[in-house]
Write a protein that holds these residues in place. Structure first.
Motif, short mmCIF file in Angstrom:
data_model
loop_
_atom_site.label_atom_id
_atom_site.label_comp_id
_atom_site.label_asym_id
_atom_site.label_seq_id
_atom_site.Cartn_x
_atom_site.Cartn_y
_atom_site.Cartn_z
N CYS A 1 0.83 -1.21 0.00
CA CYS A 1 0.00 0.00 0.00
C CYS A 1 0.87 1.26 0.00
O CYS A 1 0.46 2.30 -0.52
CB CYS A 1 -0.94 0.00 1.21
SG CYS A 1 -2.26 -1.25 1.08
N LEU A 2 2.06 1.14 0.57
CA LEU A 2 3.00 2.26 0.54
C LEU A 2 3.64 2.39 -0.83
O LEU A 2 3.75 3.49 -1.38
CB LEU A 2 4.07 2.06 1.62
CG LEU A 2 5.15 3.15 1.71
CD1 LEU A 2 4.52 4.49 2.07
CD2 LEU A 2 6.20 2.76 2.74
N ASN B 1 -1.08 5.17 -1.39
CA ASN B 1 -0.78 6.34 -0.56
C ASN B 1 -0.43 5.95 0.87
O ASN B 1 -0.61 6.72 1.80
CB ASN B 1 -1.97 7.30 -0.57
CG ASN B 1 -2.26 7.86 -1.94
OD1 ASN B 1 -1.41 7.80 -2.82
ND2 ASN B 1 -3.46 8.38 -2.14
N GLY B 2 0.04 4.71 1.04
CA GLY B 2 0.39 4.23 2.37
C GLY B 2 -0.77 3.50 3.03
O GLY B 2 -1.86 3.41 2.48
N CYS B 3 -0.54 2.98 4.23
CA CYS B 3 -1.59 2.28 4.95
C CYS B 3 -2.74 3.24 5.26
O CYS B 3 -2.52 4.33 5.80
CB CYS B 3 -1.05 1.69 6.26
SG CYS B 3 -2.32 0.85 7.24
#
Length: 445
Positions: free
Chosen positions: A174-175, A179-181
């Motif tokens: 997801c990173l 856009n990251g967790c």
């Protein structure tokens, strides 16, 4: 007793467990979190467009249990929203406990908070044949995530394994590709990352692509706390099930449509409006929407995300772990491993997961009995989807496409091939003509 081990308790894993258990196998279902259904806990859309046909085909084939639950828990039925007709919206807070009770009553051994971290394989030499690889057992820990110790490790043996681990997460993906967790329902920090069973067994997984060539795709929707919306919007959602709120031109970002996993909702209406659906929460049909901007929309001044918690920033990334398989749902290169759900193709939706999981569970039982696996015929939409998605996976363009009964490329194909129907009698008659009516209800072990 012969043992089927299902890894992953989402819609496909639950469907596989039910099908294998009804066929007479002993079934263990392993789920890393404390909830079954996975993304089904924040989904809720059933029977829209071609999913009506597919649901009725599954029911006629004998896989009725999960559709009976979603139908009984529907807050709204036969509703229309942009690009979609005759949808049912189930209450995401009521379905999981009912599914869990059905599985327990059937005698499925459910192991929650158990995460498979490795597999033990063996090569079997056969006269005048190439050696064949089998999975002997799984290495399992209690489902714990970041910063937690004292994990208990155990081994679970089985005769056939069905992977329904999905294609979302872990946080690093997801990173790297998002856009990251975003703190989604899968809760990797609490229960640990997804592990690909096929890769652990030595099979190379396939990754889906976006139109710009980037890997993976954003989950296509989020949830707002209904109580954080205006009284008027709450009332309209409760009464009708759908609210469409036009956006000002400055807030329209059509580029977001190409990020979405749910291409059946990648229509201009979903960029030009905020579309809300009532699934207990207010389901917002966009991958993410900055909270500050969202609160500028009339009626949403106090809006708050329920899932993902960071829905103003991003969403989970999916389709990063699809395995090669045949139309019987068997994984290529592993003799006793089958798959279902997103692990089995670039599929979108609960109905699609139940379809693939049911076939995998049934064929798992047939494998144990030494019977030839069953292939759903292409005269049925369910069989055609499984075969068509497999064919398309071999092409670069196919890696950029998602396959769903509900819209986009495959729903158009359904209509062209005259597989789409909203007449239950017509659909059950089609299944009967294939000779497969009630096949999932037959005990074979």
């Amino acid at each position: 007793m012969y043992r089927v081990v299902v890894i992953g308790g989402g819609w496909s894993g639950c469907a596989a467990a039910i099908a294998a258990r009804k066929a007479g196998a002993s079934v263990v279902l392993i789920e890393k979190t404390d909830l079954l259904l996975g993304l089904g806990n924040v989904g809720g859309i059933m029977r829209n467009n071609g999913r009506f046909t597919a649901a009725e085909e599954n029911i006629a084939l004998g896989a009725a249990e999960l559709f009976q639950i979603t139908d009984s828990c529907s807050r709204h039925r036969n509703i229309d929203f942009p690009g979609h007709k005759h949808a049912s919206l189930y209450d995401v807070m009521k379905v999981e406990p009912q599914v869990r009770r059905v599985l327990k009553d059937m005698g499925v051994d459910i192991r929650i908070m158990s995460r498979v971290i490795d597999v033990v394989t063996e090569m079997v030499e056969l006269p005048e044949e190439k050696p064949k690889k089998y999975i002997k057992s799984l290495v399992v820990t209690n489902g714990v995530g970041l910063g937690q110790r004292n994990t208990e490790v155990q081994t679970i043996e089985g005769d056939v394994f069905i992977e329904c681990t999905g294609s979302t997460g872990p946080m690093g993906n997801c990173l790297a590709y998002g856009n990251g967790c975003c703190m989604c329902i899968l809760r990797c920090p609490a229960f640990g990352p997804r592990v690909s069973i096929s890769q652990k067994a030595g099979v190379t997984d396939i990754m889906g692509m976006r139109k710009d060539g980037a890997w993976g795709a954003f989950s296509g929707s989020g949830k707002l706390e209904k109580g954080s919306l205006s009284e008027e919007i709450q009332q309209e959602l409760n009464d009708i099930g759908v609210v469409v709120i036009p956006l000002e031109k400055k807030d329209i970002v059509k580029e977001k449509l190409n990020l979405k996993v749910c291409q059946q909702y990648a229509l201009d209406e979903y960029a030009e409006n905020i579309v809300l659906l009532d699934t207990g929460y207010a389901k917002i049909m966009t991958p993410f929407f900055p909270l500050e901007k969202l609160r500028e929309v009339p009626g949403l001044e106090n809006a708050r995300y329920a899932d993902p918690y960071a829905g103003g920033k991003g969403n989970s990334i999916r389709y990063l772990s699809v395995t090669e398989r045949d139309d019987y749902m068997k994984v290529a290169g592993i003799e006793n491993l089958l798959c279902g759900g997103e692990k089995s193709g670039l599929f979108v939706g609960h109905t699609e997961a139940i379809t693939t999981g049911s076939l995998a569970g049934y064929n798992g039982a047939r494998y144990l009995k030494g019977l030839k696996p069953m292939e759903l015929p292409r005269q049925l939409a369910t069989g055609d989807l499984i075969a068509y998605a497999n064919e398309r996976l071999q092409t670069r363009e196919g890696l950029m496409t998602r396959y769903t009964f509900a819209g986009a490329e495959y729903f158009q194909r359904m209509q062209e091939r005259q597989l789409y129907s909203t007449n239950p009698e017509e659909i059950s008659g089609r299944v009967a003509r294939t000779g497969l009516e009630g096949i999932y209800n037959e005990k074979i072990i």
